[in-house]
Structures are given as structure tokens and as C-alpha cells.
Design a protein around this motif. Structure first.
Motif, PDB file in Angstrom:
ATOM      1  N   TRP A 355       0.837  -1.213   0.000  1.00 37.72           N
ATOM      2  CA  TRP A 355       0.000   0.000   0.000  1.00 37.72           C
ATOM      3  C   TRP A 355       0.866   1.255   0.000  1.00 37.72           C
ATOM      4  N   LEU A 356       1.927   1.266   0.797  1.00 35.74           N
ATOM      5  CA  LEU A 356       2.826   2.419   0.821  1.00 35.74           C
ATOM      6  C   LEU A 356       3.395   2.700  -0.568  1.00 35.74           C
ATOM      7  N   GLN A 357       3.725   1.637  -1.280  1.00 37.95           N
ATOM      8  CA  GLN A 357       4.338   1.788  -2.597  1.00 37.95           C
ATOM      9  C   GLN A 357       3.330   2.285  -3.627  1.00 37.95           C
ATOM     10  N   GLU A 358       2.098   1.782  -3.552  1.00 35.05           N
ATOM     11  CA  GLU A 358       1.120   2.039  -4.613  1.00 35.05           C
ATOM     12  C   GLU A 358       0.117   3.137  -4.291  1.00 35.05           C
ATOM     13  N   LYS A 359       0.049   3.601  -3.058  1.00 37.85           N
ATOM     14  CA  LYS A 359      -1.035   4.513  -2.671  1.00 37.85           C
ATOM     15  C   LYS A 359      -0.973   5.817  -3.460  1.00 37.85           C
ATOM     16  N   LYS A 360      -2.165   6.303  -3.811  1.00 37.35           N
ATOM     17  CA  LYS A 360      -2.292   7.554  -4.547  1.00 37.35           C
ATOM     18  C   LYS A 360      -3.112   8.573  -3.767  1.00 37.35           C
ATOM     19  N   ASP A 361      -3.851   8.125  -2.775  1.00 41.77           N
ATOM     20  CA  ASP A 361      -4.670   9.040  -1.982  1.00 41.77           C
ATOM     21  C   ASP A 361      -3.789   9.875  -1.067  1.00 41.77           C
ATOM     22  N   GLY A 362      -4.345  10.985  -0.600  1.00 40.06           N
ATOM     23  CA  GLY A 362      -3.585  11.910   0.228  1.00 40.06           C
ATOM     24  C   GLY A 362      -3.476  11.486   1.672  1.00 40.06           C
ATOM     25  N   VAL A 363      -2.951  10.286   1.921  1.00 40.14           N
ATOM     26  CA  VAL A 363      -2.709   9.808   3.287  1.00 40.14           C
ATOM     27  C   VAL A 363      -1.212   9.944   3.553  1.00 40.14           C
ATOM     28  N   PHE A 364      -0.843  10.849   4.442  1.00 38.12           N
ATOM     29  CA  PHE A 364       0.558  11.062   4.776  1.00 38.12           C
ATOM     30  C   PHE A 364       0.894  10.213   6.002  1.00 38.12           C
ATOM     31  N   VAL A 365       1.826   9.298   5.855  1.00 39.99           N
ATOM     32  CA  VAL A 365       2.172   8.357   6.918  1.00 39.99           C
ATOM     33  C   VAL A 365       3.341   8.908   7.736  1.00 39.99           C
ATOM     34  N   ILE A 366       3.163   8.942   9.044  1.00 41.77           N
ATOM     35  CA  ILE A 366       4.262   9.280   9.949  1.00 41.77           C
ATOM     36  C   ILE A 366       4.491   8.070  10.859  1.00 41.77           C
ATOM     37  N   ALA A 367       5.624   7.425  10.673  1.00 36.47           N
ATOM     38  CA  ALA A 367       5.980   6.274  11.499  1.00 36.47           C
ATOM     39  C   ALA A 367       7.104   6.687  12.435  1.00 36.47           C
ATOM     40  N   THR A 368       6.999   6.325  13.699  1.00 40.21           N
ATOM     41  CA  THR A 368       8.053   6.629  14.666  1.00 40.21           C
ATOM     42  C   THR A 368       8.684   5.326  15.143  1.00 40.21           C
ATOM     43  N   ALA A 369       9.975   5.384  15.449  1.00 38.19           N
ATOM     44  CA  ALA A 369      10.692   4.184  15.883  1.00 38.19           C
ATOM     45  C   ALA A 369      11.821   4.563  16.825  1.00 38.19           C
ATOM     46  N   ASN A 370      12.100   3.690  17.789  1.00 41.97           N
ATOM     47  CA  ASN A 370      13.208   3.880  18.728  1.00 41.97           C
ATOM     48  C   ASN A 370      14.355   2.906  18.480  1.00 41.97           C
ATOM     49  N   ASP A 371      14.019   1.723  17.933  1.00 38.51           N
ATOM     50  CA  ASP A 371      15.009   0.648  17.799  1.00 38.51           C
ATOM     51  C   ASP A 371      15.193   0.304  16.333  1.00 38.51           C
ATOM     52  N   ILE A 372      16.333   0.690  15.770  1.00 41.20           N
ATOM     53  CA  ILE A 372      16.559   0.445  14.345  1.00 41.20           C
ATOM     54  C   ILE A 372      16.828  -1.017  14.036  1.00 41.20           C
ATOM     55  N   SER A 373      17.285  -1.780  15.027  1.00 37.74           N
ATOM     56  CA  SER A 373      17.622  -3.182  14.774  1.00 37.74           C
ATOM     57  C   SER A 373      16.391  -4.013  14.452  1.00 37.74           C
ATOM     58  N   SER A 374      15.215  -3.565  14.903  1.00 36.49           N
ATOM     59  CA  SER A 374      13.992  -4.323  14.662  1.00 36.49           C
ATOM     60  C   SER A 374      13.236  -3.852  13.423  1.00 36.49           C
ATOM     61  N   LEU A 375      13.729  -2.811  12.777  1.00 37.94           N
ATOM     62  CA  LEU A 375      13.027  -2.288  11.606  1.00 37.94           C
ATOM     63  C   LEU A 375      13.259  -3.185  10.395  1.00 37.94           C
ATOM     64  N   PRO A 376      12.203  -3.589   9.698  1.00 39.92           N
ATOM     65  CA  PRO A 376      12.411  -4.375   8.475  1.00 39.92           C
ATOM     66  C   PRO A 376      13.075  -3.499   7.414  1.00 39.92           C
ATOM     67  N   PRO A 377      14.103  -4.005   6.721  1.00 37.46           N
ATOM     68  CA  PRO A 377      14.819  -3.186   5.738  1.00 37.46           C
ATOM     69  C   PRO A 377      13.929  -2.699   4.600  1.00 37.46           C
ATOM     70  N   GLU A 378      12.862  -3.448   4.297  1.00 39.94           N
ATOM     71  CA  GLU A 378      11.967  -3.037   3.212  1.00 39.94           C
ATOM     72  C   GLU A 378      11.312  -1.690   3.491  1.00 39.94           C
ATOM     73  N   LEU A 379      11.124  -1.386   4.783  1.00 41.22           N
ATOM     74  CA  LEU A 379      10.459  -0.145   5.152  1.00 41.22           C
ATOM     75  C   LEU A 379      11.348   1.065   4.913  1.00 41.22           C
ATOM     76  N   LEU A 380      12.655   0.864   4.946  1.00 35.83           N
ATOM     77  CA  LEU A 380      13.593   1.976   4.829  1.00 35.83           C
ATOM     78  C   LEU A 380      13.889   2.348   3.384  1.00 35.83           C
ATOM     79  N   ARG A 381      13.413   1.543   2.455  1.00 37.67           N
ATOM     80  CA  ARG A 381      13.728   1.812   1.053  1.00 37.67           C
ATOM     81  C   ARG A 381      13.030   3.066   0.565  1.00 37.67           C
ATOM     82  N   LYS A 382      13.766   3.892  -0.186  1.00 39.28           N
ATOM     83  CA  LYS A 382      13.194   5.099  -0.768  1.00 39.28           C
ATOM     84  C   LYS A 382      12.060   4.730  -1.716  1.00 39.28           C
ATOM     85  N   GLY A 383      11.026   5.551  -1.727  1.00 35.14           N
ATOM     86  CA  GLY A 383       9.875   5.300  -2.581  1.00 35.14           C
ATOM     87  C   GLY A 383       8.664   4.898  -1.778  1.00 35.14           C
TER      88      GLY A 383
END
Length: 490
Positions: A355-383
Motif C-alpha cells: 500500500w505504501l508503494q502504490e497509494k495515490k490518496d492523500g494519506v501522509f504516513v508518519i511512522a516513529t521508531a526507537n530501535d533500528i535493529s527491529s526495523l524491516p529493511p523493506e520499510l527503509l527503502r526510498k519510494g
């Protein structure tokens, strides 16, 4: 494409078995009734209470058809072209005989002018049936449909004039995301509260919308957000946000700008990531919805993924809006190499990332995180998100700003305090730790029956051990990681 047009294509293409996912039973029935009349077909419904009944007569053909096996046999036996709507059939599919019969009925109807529709509130097909069924998510009312509903309600009011175009659009926009029944309830509430429909009734409609979001349990409507002036420091992030204030307007589209997708705010705990999420919504004058990912997960197979799709659908229907996901690394902690939850976390993450990749509607996502080791690498990709900001511990100048903000918030004049001295004494403190030091100092001053003084705050700071000391190694590792991989928010 409208739901009528999409379903008509399926009917003409001779799809024999279609699952309609919707909680709006009346709208689905009306849609299929219109299609049956337009295509010259008969329309029948089935429920476990009434059995199989003809829409024209609105009476049960036979009490025996309460049994779904008999109802399916009856549908197969009839020669006349027809549309059949089976309501809440899913619980009966635990019976292997009924599921086998449904599959054989679907195969037998492939060359006939009959279609069976299954109406369910959640997409949850048993294994073995998914290849036989086409799934259709019935959309909620569009703004145009809601405007027509407004016209109908206004026409029923004695002596009421037609609503101005601007007011119609405001009320319809306020009701976006509601089912038709919920929209009708919201308008009824507005009429009782204000006595008529008008610009002043928008607030009443929005209140009903907030109640609906709360009832859903997946999204939380956050109220009372303050703007960027409540955030100390973080000039880099503020500049980025200010440049995108008009990014959701038609003027920006005409200029060739895409709508902003979202940001990931990574940083030390207590440094204002959540406050920034709320401040962005206030700065852009957009509603903010918090996604409680913990409530997505249920024990029923398939329901967790369906909950994610429903939350996304609700956010899109309210767009433009801000969708805030707090501590996203905890939400998808089970998506990396762990199958302890049967792969549910991985599937939910996949749905979210797509959905993040394909979304066209005006939904602005703000995700917050404290621990980078648990973040999936797919989420950090530009786009998928526009930018990753690192929110570090505040500098001396930023700490002085934070002291001034919290002192003013508690009705104290910041000019009466030695902000530079307080900033030096709070080296390594986060914004939330500074706030709590001021609160502790206020308690001391109140106990002494004196007004708040510098020495009260300095004493509170000396008694506090900040997180940057207790978790020094973790904070340093986070800073080192972000130095080359994230953009500084300061």
C-alpha cells in the motif's frame, strides 16, 4: 469505476461465485437489485433466518431452504437467469459437505446466466475455496453519493432551500469514510443539534465520524494537536514540513508535484517524535489518525490481514489526513524470520508495504521508531516513505527553546528564567525529561508556597539521571547508525 459497473462486468463475464466484502447490507442489496433489473434477471436472497426468498415477493419460498444445502440445490435447479445473494454463509462452510456443494455449484454455474454472491463483513475464505471465488471489496459511499444523500435529506425538510454548493461539499467531505447508515445518523444528529443543515453542522457530522472511528477500534482520532510552535528545535524537520504545507492542493498537482507519502522519525526516546506527528497534522490542518497495530492481530485466520485492509480503507476515505504509526518496530517485530505467529506479521507487513508503494490518496504516513535493529529493511527503502529523519538529543540552544516552551505552557514568563544556565545544566536530557524536571520543580515550589524559581528547576535536574546515561551504549550506537543513514531533524 463504480461498484455497479465492476459487478456488472463480473456478471457478464459469467463469474459464478463472487464474495462481496462489506458491512453495508442494504447498499449491496440495492446495487444487485439494480443490476438484476437492468440485465433482465431475477434477484433472490438467502439468510439463515428466512431461507431463500424472492426479492419481488419479499417472502420465503420455502422454510426448508433455511438449510444452505437445500438453498444451493434450489439455486442450481432454477432455469431462469438470476442473481443470488447469500448472506453470512461463511460459518456454514466449516461443514465439508456444504463447502463441497458450493464448489460444485460454482463449477456448474460457469456456463449458466446465474451468479451466486456471498456477502461477508470480513474476507476469510476456507482453504480450498479461494481459487473458486472472486473477492470484491464493496467501497464506502463516495463524496458524490453523500452529496446526493444530503440533497435527499434537505428535500424532506419542510420549507428548506437547496444547500449551497460549498456547504454540500463541506458536509460530504466531513462524512467521507462513513457507511450510508452512519452518514444518515450523522445528519440526523446534526439536524437535532442545529435544527437545520448548514456550515455550522459540519462539526456535528465530524463528531459522529470520530465515534465511528472509535467503534472500529483500529484507528484513533487524535484531537487537540498543537502546531510546530510547540516543538523546540528540529529546524530541519520543520523546514521540510513547511515546504510541503500546500503539497496536497490542486495547485501542487498542476505544478507536477506528487502528494507527499510520509516520513520515518527515528531517534532517542522522549525527544519529540510523537509530538512532531501531532504537530504536522496541526500545521497542515489535516486530521490525524493513530493506527493501533496491536489491535490488528486476532486469533481468527485471515482476520488480521483484513483488519489492516480495513484500517487502510478508512484512512483513504478520510484523505487528506495524517496516519500515525507509533513505535512501528514493535508492530512488525515478528516479520523478520519468525514464524511463531504463523506468518501473520509478515503478511500484514507485506500488505502495508504494498500500500505504501502504490497509494495515490492523500494519506501522509508518519511512522516513529526507537530501535533500528527491529526495523524491516523493506520499510527503509526510498519510494515507500519520502525521508528518514533522525531526532537526536537536543542541543544547548534547542534545550533552551524547550525550557521556554514548557515554562510558557505552565503560565510562567520564560524571560524571568536563566534559560542558558538551565540548558547547560541539562546536558544529555531529552525533551520529555526536561518537561518532567519542570513538573517536579513546580511540585517543590508549590510545597514551599513559593513561585517557581531557577533553583527549583536546577535541583530537579540534578536529581534526574537521563536516559542518555543509563542507556549510553544504545544511544551512542543509534547515533552512529543514523549519522550516515538518516537525515538530521535538527
Amino acid at each position: 469505476m463504480s461498484p455497479d459497473a465492476e459487478l456488472e462486468i463480473m456478471i457478464r463475464a459469467r463469474y459464478s461465485l463472487v464474495e462481496i466484502v462489506s458491512s453495508e447490507e442494504e447498499r449491496v442489496e440495492e446495487c444487485l437489485r439494480r443490476l438484476a433489473a437492468a440485465l433482465g434477471k431475477r434477484f433472490c436472497c438467502w439468510s439463515a433466518v428466512r431461507g431463500l426468498y424472492d426479492d419481488a415477493l419479499l417472502t420465503s419460498r420455502s422454510s426448508s431452504t433455511v438449510d444452505p444445502k437445500i438453498a444451493l440445490s434450489e439455486a442450481l435447479k432454477q432455469e431462469r437467469p438470476a442473481l443470488y445473494l447469500f448472506k453470512d454463509l461463511r460459518p456454514f462452510l466449516s461443514d465439508k459437505v456444504i463447502m463441497r456443494q458450493l464448489k460444485e455449484t460454482a463449477m456448474a454455474l460457469q456456463s449458466s446466466p446465474k451468479t451466486i454472491f456471498m456477502l461477508e463483513t470480513v474476507h476469510d475464505l476456507p482453504q480450498g475455496l479461494d481459487k473458486e471465488v472472486t473477492v470484491f471489496d464493496f467501497p464506502r459511499p463516495t463524496q458524490q453519493e453523500l452529496e446526493r444523500l444530503l440533497d435527499e435529506v434537505q428535500a424532506e425538510l419542510p420549507g428548506a432551500a437547496a444547500l449551497p454548493t460549498e456547504v454540500r461539499e463541506q458536509l460530504a467531505q466531513a462524512a467521507l469514510g462513513l457507511t450510508r447508515r452512519e452518514a444518515e445518523n450523522a445528519l440526523a444528529r446534526a439536524l437535532i443539534t442545529c435544527g437545520r443543515l448548514g456550515a455550522e453542522t459540519v462539526a456535528a457530522v465530524l463528531e459522529e465520524k470520530k465515534q465511528t472511528i472509535r467503534k472500529g477500534g483500529l484507528l484513533e482520532y487524535i484531537e487537540g494537536c498543537t502546531g510546530m510552535q510547540a516543538v523546540g528545535g528540529l529546524k530541519g524537520l520543520k523546514s521540510w514540513v513547511n515546504k510541503r504545507t500546500l503539497a496536497f492542493t490542486q495547485e501542487a498537482r498542476d505544478f507536477g508535484l506528487p502528494a507527499p507519502r510520509g516520513v520515518l522519525l527515528l531517534g532517542v526516546q522522549g525527544c519529540g517524535k510523537s509530538l512532531c506527528a501531532k504537530a504536522v497534522s496541526a500545521a497542515w490542518q489535516m486530521p490525524i489518525l493513530r493506527l493501533d497495530v496491536g489491535r490488528l492481530f486476532t486469533s481468527l485466520i485471515g482476520s488480521s490481514e483484513s483488519n489492516m485492509r480495513e484500517a487502510i480503507k478508512m484512512a483513504e476515505s478520510i484523505a487528506p489526513c495524517v496516519l500515525w504509526i507509533d513505535e512501528i518496530e514493535k508492530a512488525f517485530a515478528g516479520s523478520r524470520g519468525s514464524e511463531s505467529d504463523g506468518g501473520t506479521s509478515s503478511r500484514i507487513l507485506a500488505t502495508f508495504l504494498t500500500w505504501l508503494q502504490e497509494k495515490k490518496d492523500g494519506v501522509f504516513v508518519i511512522a516513529t521508531a526507537n530501535d533500528i535493529s527491529s526495523l524491516p529493511p523493506e520499510l527503509l527503502r526510498k519510494g515507500r516513505l519520502d525521508e528518514t529523519f533522525f531526532v537526536d538529543l537536543p542541543s544547548a540552544q534547542e534545550r533552551a527553546e524547550i525550557f521556554a516552551i514548557h515554562l510558557a505552557k505552565r503560565r510562567r514568563n520564560p524571560a524571568l528564567f536563566a534559560l542558558d544556565n538551565l540548558a547547560l545544566a541539562s546536558e544529555g536530557f531529552s525533551g520529555s525529561e526536561i518537561e518532567q524536571a519542570i513538573v517536579a520543580a513546580l511540585y517543590e515550589a508549590f510545597d514551599e508556597r513559593r513561585d517557581l524559581q531557577n533553583e527549583h528547576i536546577l535541583a530537579a535536574l540534578r536529581q534526574t539521571v537521563p536516559l542518555s546515561r543509563t542507556r549510553r551504549e544504545e544511544v551512542q550506537a543509534l547515533r552512529e547508525w543514523a549519522a550516515a543513514r538518516a537525515r538530521s531533524a535538527s
